[in-house]
Design an enzyme around this catalytic site. Structure first.
Site, PDB file in Angstrom:
ATOM      1  CD  GLN A 113      -4.479  -0.302   3.502  1.00  0.00           C
ATOM      2  OE1 GLN A 113      -5.601  -0.299   4.023  1.00  0.00           O
ATOM      3  NE2 GLN A 113      -3.953  -1.382   2.947  1.00  0.00           N
ATOM      4  CB  CYS A 166      -0.962  -0.017   1.190  1.00  0.00           C
ATOM      5  SG  CYS A 166      -0.218  -0.502   2.763  1.00  0.00           S
ATOM      6  CG  HIS A 215      -0.968   4.027   4.707  1.00  0.00           C
ATOM      7  ND1 HIS A 215      -1.678   3.648   5.817  1.00  0.00           N
ATOM      8  CD2 HIS A 215      -0.495   2.871   4.149  1.00  0.00           C
ATOM      9  CE1 HIS A 215      -1.649   2.324   5.930  1.00  0.00           C
ATOM     10  NE2 HIS A 215      -0.947   1.832   4.926  1.00  0.00           N
TER      11      HIS A 215
END
Length: 352
Positions: free
Chosen positions: A333, A144, A258
């Site tokens: 993500q 990811c 993220h």
């Protein structure tokens, strides 16, 4: 060959390809659920949808395009008649069942780490290296962080050639699946209620806390497994097998987006304005870089969004040569870091 086949009448229209039958392995997990949503939201054409999971999930139903689809137990016979199989159930399941799916005639798009570094398997982020797509029976979906990162790096690397990366990641619970997301919610609720909470999924209390990524640490290098994946896969996606990369991966109490604080060195001087212009015109990117309002990429803005947000673009003052830029990147993500990228790969594979 460019010659027309003698069995084809050039005056006849080329028949449209039949819509593919799709299977999702790990359909009840966090990424599997997001794959279902992505296929629906992006209007992916299909002739059927098969949802596959473990025996304990068999019999459940999930919503898709106004109907309910039953979840079936994953078996060796699950791929008969399947054209595209998305795998999102972990590396061990992929290693066992992906070859079975291929033997049944399916093209596999795998979201696990099982095949990412296999030389014969393309590792693809369409905005960064779509040229690597081929008729390979298995295509790997990257880690990811590597997926989100390379969307932002690709337009810069194509223009100015990156020579070094240094970064810290701030990784959400979704990277560990639905159970980790649930633990973050439960731990936060317990903390606010003043109730003792014993972590079950993570080694540390997740509420109002950050800690080094929970993957195993190599005793020789001191790098954990997540950091090793980010380094190896970023190099492979960018086509730079020896690119110097330093990374520290941190788990933060965010549900699904993220963040990456990044320093990028180039071969020559690159201004912040030039980089910003290149990013603004690149696919899959939204520049959020409002210095006057002190507004830059945030997980709350990126969650549920397809674009990767890029901002805090500035000269890195640690490099007096002007060849290094600092920036901050945030991406969902579960979307660009997983399900959306997989669906984009399928779209690219079916493009005329």
């Amino acid at each position: 060959m460019n010659a027309q086949s003698p069995n084809v009448d050039p005056s006849e229209p080329v028949p449209a390809r039949a819509a593919p039958v799709i299977a999702i392995v790990g359909a009840t997990g966090a990424v599997g659920i997001e794959l279902i949503h992505c296929l629906e939201a992006r209007g992916f054409p299909m002739g059927g949808l098969r949802l596959l999971a473990s025996a304990r999930s068999a019999g459940k139903t999930l919503a898709f395009r106004g109907a309910t689809v039953p979840v079936e137990e994953l078996t060796e016979q699950s791929f008969d008649g399947v054209d595209i199989a998305f795998f999102s159930a972990g590396a061990s399941i992929s290693r066992r069942f992906a070859p079975i799916a291929v033997a049944a005639g399916a093209q596999v798009i795998d979201n696990s780490s099982a095949f990412r570094m296999a030389p014969e398997v393309p590792l693809v982020v369409p905005e960064a290296n779509a040229h690597m797509l081929s008729d390979a029976p298995i295509v790997a979906n990257p880690n990811c962080v590597a997926a989100i990162l390379t969307v932002a790096l690709a337009p810069l690397h194509q223009r100015w050639s990156i020579t070094r990366l240094q970064m810290a990641t701030y990784q959400a619970a979704s990277g560990g699946g639905a159970e980790m997301m649930a633990e973050l919610r439960d731990a936060t609720r317990a903390h606010l209620d003043g109730v003792a909470f014993q972590p079950q999924v993570l080694p540390h209390d997740y509420a109002f806390n950050i800690f080094s990524h929970n993957s195993d640490v190599d005793p020789e290098t001191g790098y954990n497994g997540e950091e090793a994946k980010v380094i190896a896969e970023t190099r492979r996606i960018l086509g730079q097998p020896r690119l110097p990369i330093g990374v520290t991966c941190i788990r933060v109490p965010i549900l699904r987006a993220h963040g990456i604080a990044l320093s990028v060195r180039f071969e020559d001087h690159v201004s912040a304005d030039a980089a910003r212009s290149a990013l603004e015109g690149a696919p899959g990117i939204r520049v959020v870089d409002d210095r006057a309002a002190n507004r830059f990429p945030m997980p709350s803005d990126a969650s549920g969004q397809e674009d990767v947000l890029v901002g805090r673009i500035r000269q890195d003052q640690a490099d007096p040569t002007g060849r290094t830029l600092a920036m901050f990147i945030v991406g969902d993500q579960l979307l660009k870091g997983a399900a959306q990228n997989a669906v984009q790969i399928a779209e690219a594979l079916r493009a005329p």
